[in-house]
Design a protein around this motif. Sequence first.
Motif: not given
Lengths: 430, 274
Positions: B6-12, B116, B268, B271
């Motif tokens: 399970e991977l969570t993408i969040r603002p970095r 990526y 981050n 791109a």
Amino acid sequence: MKPILEIRELSKQYKLGWQRLRKAQNVRELIADGLTKPLRMLRGNQNHGPAKQEPFTLWALEKVNLDIYEGDIIGIIGRNGAGKSTLLKILSRITSPSNGTVVIRGRLASLLEVGTGFHPELTGKENIFLNGAILGMRRAEIIRRFDEIVAFAEVEKFLDTPVKHYSSGMYVRLAFAVAAHLDPEILVVDEVLAVGDLSFQKKCLGKMGEVSRSGRTVLFVSHNMAAIENLCTRGIVLHQGKLHFDGATKDAIQYYLNSLSTRFGTGHVVDLDGVGDRRSIVAPLLKRLEFFTENEQPLLEGLPTGSKLKIRVHFDLPGPTLSFNVGLGFNNSYGQRVFTAHSMFEPNRSVKESVGPQVFTCEIPSFTLMPGEYSVKVFLELKNREADAIEDAAKISVLESDFYGTGKVPKNGMFVLEHGWYLEQAADAK
Amino acid sequence: MPTDFELTIRPRKGWQAVDFTEAYLYRELFAFLVWRDVKIRYRQTLLGGLWAILQPFIAMLIFSFIFNRLAHVQSDGPPYKLFAYAGLAPWTFFSTSVTQSSNSLLANHQLVSKVYFPRIFIPLGAIGALLLDLLLSLGLFFAMMLYYRWPATVALLWLPLFILVAVLATAGTGLTLSALNVSFRDVKYVVPFLVQMGLFVTPVIYPARYVPARWQVLLGLNPMAGVVIGFRHALLGTPASWAVMGVSIGVSVALFVFGLLIFRRMENRFADII
């Protein structure tokens, strides 16, 4: 069952640089302006110095919520700039969101462009390995599927040839073949089918159908409504970064087509004043478009292939300037740019300082694109930088015509060209 | 990559820890990127891999003539040609690697904006490929030692350490410059200058003892100074000050950690702005 993809309040903001509100008035200010530029850039958007600056930001995605379940085949539709690619880029982790979260429960692979990472100097075989690794395949996996990839791409004979010697068709076939043999649980595909010849496009669509029937989850962006309708089980419509529709594929397509048609005014005049869906970096300066055809007749219905097209672009210049240009881009129904008209290409362009309301007229003596629907993008540039731009500002229907004057209607290809044929007796004939 | 995770993408935002687990998962890709750079570097060249040893070799001949013959710069014991080559081998590695890795993200902008994987592989891959050139040029050096009948010493055992330090210093510089280059193209003008001036502030063509004693430790602040002194010590058995080399080793490690962190912080936005 937990969703395989959980998208919550997802937003992405882009900063499109700083707009200069006041220009340097003389050489001294200009020099001071240039010297303090590094300082201002480091300080960010604070207003200091002779040129006040304000960041122009754009919400490419705004508070998108979406639950996607295993086995869903989702078609994502929307105009250019609606946020489709941004959404895919966030899911692929190429860029990070400004707000919100995504939970991914499975291996995700994305194909945003065919042939990313292909190197022209490497051979076909070498590129299969490199590209496979870049797309996230293990070496063992590539070896296992190598023969399948080669057979799909139909390049057996050229495996040891550097791909720079490949025809563009072969190149695309090979690139797609590698990507098509990825084995992820979630596959994310951007508009990649607009390339290649028709038979290969069919093969790719077939492959994608196969992938989707195998129970995997697919997110698919395309301007090709037929492909979306055939492949997808669910459709979502994005508009200016917001989720506008989520439901059955057919309904999503209908919603999208309806939203397109409400945009265009009646008659040959398109009023741009109230259009909110625009990128106005300086201000909404573009005012109106007017379309005419042969003999200065207003263009009220379709335009037969090969007829004259005259477009008058009304716009405002906020301050006296020498350097301004207007462009018109024509996109086909796949969202591919087929032609761009730009005033900078006009050799007899008069250069004089202008200010206030202007009309720039573009005249195309023979509009030779094949029958179909084309959307028109209009943009204004001040000092070579985009100042105002509207995607899909208007739509032109091109109709069939007897372009060559033979009573036969040309059917294949993207455009017609004046050309001739000459029959001669072959020199070696007896 | 694992199948059920399970991977969570969040603002970095801000500083982040370096994700070594992820880099390990993608290790095969790193090997492929190095392999790609090695493959294409000398494609369609007449001399191919020979260029790897020709560059420092020709530089050695020219420098020996100008500095040794004309300007009477002396080595600290061994024949000047051996002495110069032992310094030029790591220096060529450093200068070529920094030049190529600082430009690597821009040269691979397509990879950055369309797929990526750990971005750090792009500048590091460029350096990895050039490391092979360094090893090749060391091969030539051993041949030259035979020719000049210059004996190897036990100090040779230190060579792997100094190769590692050279890699750390190079990677630290390359990572920092490549990340900065995405936002600030000023880097394009800084790098040639840095590389050109670096040759003179590093004891490549002159021995470290030419530098006055009270500035010796200061010399160590240039990480490549310690590397060059260390290479000579290991290859030729020339005397070396561990104080200077120690400072250089410390600086190299710090530079590498700094490069990793600044790269991580800036990546981050790659791109979006490349």
